[in-house]
Write a protein that holds these residues in place. Structure first.
Motif, PDB file in Angstrom:
ATOM      1  N   PRO A 273      -7.416  -3.797  -9.922  1.00 53.42           N
ATOM      2  CA  PRO A 273      -6.960  -2.397  -9.239  1.00 53.42           C
ATOM      3  C   PRO A 273      -8.035  -1.846  -8.546  1.00 53.42           C
ATOM      4  O   PRO A 273      -7.529  -0.959  -7.318  1.00 53.42           O
ATOM      5  CB  PRO A 273      -6.396  -1.771 -10.509  1.00 53.42           C
ATOM      6  N   THR A 274      -9.154  -1.555  -9.091  1.00 57.40           N
ATOM      7  CA  THR A 274     -10.105  -0.787  -8.316  1.00 57.40           C
ATOM      8  C   THR A 274     -10.740  -1.629  -7.166  1.00 57.40           C
ATOM      9  O   THR A 274     -10.662  -0.686  -5.804  1.00 57.40           O
ATOM     10  CB  THR A 274     -11.568  -0.816  -9.074  1.00 57.40           C
TER      11      THR A 274
ATOM     12  N   LEU B 146      -7.361   3.696  -0.353  1.00 57.16           N
ATOM     13  CA  LEU B 146      -7.066   4.993  -0.885  1.00 57.16           C
ATOM     14  C   LEU B 146      -7.983   5.375  -2.275  1.00 57.16           C
ATOM     15  O   LEU B 146      -7.569   6.315  -3.047  1.00 57.16           O
ATOM     16  CB  LEU B 146      -5.692   4.719  -1.730  1.00 57.16           C
ATOM     17  N   GLY B 147      -9.248   4.792  -2.355  1.00 55.25           N
ATOM     18  CA  GLY B 147     -10.106   5.122  -3.401  1.00 55.25           C
ATOM     19  C   GLY B 147     -11.501   5.484  -2.925  1.00 55.25           C
ATOM     20  O   GLY B 147     -11.664   5.523  -1.682  1.00 55.25           O
TER      21      GLY B 147
ATOM     22  N   VAL C 125       0.834  -1.299   0.040  1.00 55.33           N
ATOM     23  CA  VAL C 125       0.082  -0.113   0.023  1.00 55.33           C
ATOM     24  C   VAL C 125       0.915   1.183  -0.037  1.00 55.33           C
ATOM     25  O   VAL C 125       0.556   2.228  -0.695  1.00 55.33           O
ATOM     26  CB  VAL C 125      -0.980  -0.094   1.136  1.00 55.33           C
TER      27      VAL C 125
ATOM     28  N   TYR D  92      -3.730  -5.867  -6.630  1.00 50.47           N
ATOM     29  CA  TYR D  92      -3.407  -4.671  -7.615  1.00 50.47           C
ATOM     30  C   TYR D  92      -3.423  -5.051  -9.149  1.00 50.47           C
ATOM     31  O   TYR D  92      -3.671  -4.337 -10.031  1.00 50.47           O
ATOM     32  CB  TYR D  92      -1.683  -4.233  -7.269  1.00 50.47           C
TER      33      TYR D  92
ATOM     34  N   GLU E 244      -7.567  -0.699  -4.546  1.00 49.87           N
ATOM     35  CA  GLU E 244      -7.697   0.661  -4.139  1.00 49.87           C
ATOM     36  C   GLU E 244      -8.504   0.927  -3.236  1.00 49.87           C
ATOM     37  O   GLU E 244      -8.301   1.481  -2.096  1.00 49.87           O
ATOM     38  CB  GLU E 244      -7.988   1.634  -5.386  1.00 49.87           C
ATOM     39  N   SER E 245      -9.768   0.376  -3.069  1.00 50.00           N
ATOM     40  CA  SER E 245     -10.913   0.374  -2.236  1.00 50.00           C
ATOM     41  C   SER E 245     -10.312  -0.393  -0.782  1.00 50.00           C
ATOM     42  O   SER E 245     -10.550   0.251   0.153  1.00 50.00           O
ATOM     43  CB  SER E 245     -12.079  -0.154  -2.619  1.00 50.00           C
TER      44      SER E 245
ATOM     45  N   SER F  54       0.722   6.219  -7.352  1.00 53.30           N
ATOM     46  CA  SER F  54      -0.480   7.068  -7.644  1.00 53.30           C
ATOM     47  C   SER F  54      -0.265   8.601  -7.689  1.00 53.30           C
ATOM     48  O   SER F  54      -0.697   9.338  -8.581  1.00 53.30           O
ATOM     49  CB  SER F  54      -1.663   6.590  -6.558  1.00 53.30           C
TER      50      SER F  54
ATOM     51  N   TYR G 242       2.023   1.820  -3.688  1.00 49.23           N
ATOM     52  CA  TYR G 242       0.845   2.098  -4.458  1.00 49.23           C
ATOM     53  C   TYR G 242       0.545   3.659  -4.265  1.00 49.23           C
ATOM     54  O   TYR G 242       0.057   4.381  -5.105  1.00 49.23           O
ATOM     55  CB  TYR G 242      -0.126   1.119  -3.977  1.00 49.23           C
ATOM     56  N   GLN G 243       0.577   4.256  -2.990  1.00 48.60           N
ATOM     57  CA  GLN G 243       0.284   5.505  -2.733  1.00 48.60           C
ATOM     58  C   GLN G 243       1.227   6.361  -3.560  1.00 48.60           C
ATOM     59  O   GLN G 243       0.920   7.604  -4.156  1.00 48.60           O
ATOM     60  CB  GLN G 243       0.056   5.549  -1.216  1.00 48.60           C
TER      61      GLN G 243
END
Length: 260
Positions: A165-166, A174-175, A58, A161, A169-170, A65, A61-62
Motif C-alpha cells: 500500500p505504501t 497521493l502520499g 486511483v 494496493y 500510494e506514492s 482514503s 483509492y482517493q
C-alpha cells in the motif's frame, strides 16, 4: 455471488460518495477521448485506454482514503480472497466496459471519416512509409496494444494496493513518500521503447533487418493485417486476460499471508 455484488456495491458507493473525488476528471477524460476519436483522430482511443487504466483504481483509492471505508471490510464476515476477487471483478469489468465503448466509437469514426476533414487522410502517410498495413488495421492494432497496457495498469494497480500500500500510494501521487522506478520497471520501459523504435524504423523503410529479420517482420505484418486487425486483437485480448489473472493469483496469495 451475492457477497461479491455487495462488496462491489460498497466500492461503487465509495467512488460516488466523495464530492471532491477524481471521478469527474476520469469521466471527463473518457468523454474527451471519445470526442477526440470522432472529430480529431481514431487514435485518441489509445490515449483513453492508458488514462482510464491508470486512473480508475486511483480514483477509487482517493475516495476510500477520504471516506475511511477500508476499516469497514475488517468488520464484514468475508475472507481476504473475497475482497480481492470482488475488487478485481469490479475494476476490470469497468475497464472492459469503457474499452468496449471506446472501441465502438473508434469503429464509428473509421466508418464516418469525420476526422479526415480535420487531420486529413492518414492512409496516405502509411502509403508513403511503404507500409502494407491499412489505416483501419493500424488503428485496431494500436487500440489492442494500448488495451493490453491499460489492463496491465488496472491489474498491477490492484496488486500494488493489496501487497504494498505504501508504494502504491506514492506511485499514485497521493502520499508523501518518494519512490524510484524499480530495475524491473525500468527494463520493461526500455524494452518497450526499443521495440517501438525498431518497428517504426522498419515500417518506414529506414532499417533493414536482413533476410531472417524480414521474414519475422513479415509474419508479424500478416498477423497484424489478418481480418483487418481483428485476429491480432483477439491475441492481445487473450494476453491481457492471462496477465490480469496472473496478477489476481499473485495478489490473493500475497494478501492472504500479509499482516494487517
Amino acid at each position: 455471488m451475492q457477497k461479491y455484488i455487495d462488496l462491489m456495491r460498497i466500492d461503487l458507493l465509495t467512488m460516488n460518495g466523495d464530492k471532491n473525488s477524481m471521478r469527474s476528471m476520469l469521466l471527463l477524460m473518457f468523454v474527451g477521448s471519445i470526442a477526440g476519436e470522432i472529430f480529431i483522430s481514431p487514435i485518441f482511443g489509445f490515449i483513453g485506454m492508458l488514462m482510464v487504466g491508470g486512473m480508475i483504481v486511483v480514483t477509487w483509492y482517493q475516495s476510500q482514503s477520504k471516506c475511511h471505508t477500508a476499516k469497514l471490510f475488517g468488520l464484514l464476515p468475508v475472507s481476504r480472497k473475497d475482497i480481492v476477487t470482488a475488487r478485481f471483478i469490479l475494476f476490470i469489468g469497468l475497464f472492459l466496459a469503457m474499452s468496449i465503448v471506446m472501441y465502438a466509437f473508434m469503429e464509428l469514426s473509421l466508418a464516418l471519416g469525420i476526422h479526415k476533414e480535420i487531420t486529413g487522410d492518414l492512409q496516405a502517410v502509411l502509403d508513403k512509409m511503404g507500409s502494407d498495413i491499412g489505416f483501419a488495421s493500424a488503428c485496431r492494432l494500436g487500440f489492442f496494444v494500448f488495451f493490453d497496457f491499460g489492463m496491465l495498469l488496472v491489474a498491477s494497480s490492484l496488486k500494488g494496493y493489496f501487497t504494498n500500500p505504501t508504494a502504491f500510494e506514492s506511485a499514485a501521487g497521493l502520499g508523501t513518500a518518494t519512490s524510484k522506478m524499480s530495475a524491473k520497471g525500468a527494463l520493461t520501459a526500455i524494452v518497450i521503447l526499443l521495440t517501438a523504435i525498431v518497428l517504426s524504423l522498419y515500417f518506414s523503410g529506414i532499417l533493414y533487418l536482413g533476410t531472417a529479420g524480414a521474414v519475422i517482420m513479415q509474419l508479424f505484418t500478416q498477423l497484424f493485417t489478418a481480418g483487418g486487425g481483428i485476429m491480432f486483437g483477439l491475441v492481445m485480448i487473450t494476453l491481457a486476460g492471462f496477465s490480469a489473472y496472473y496478477n489476481y493469483l499473485c495478489t490473493v496469495i500475497a494478501y492472504e499471508d500479509a499482516d494487517i
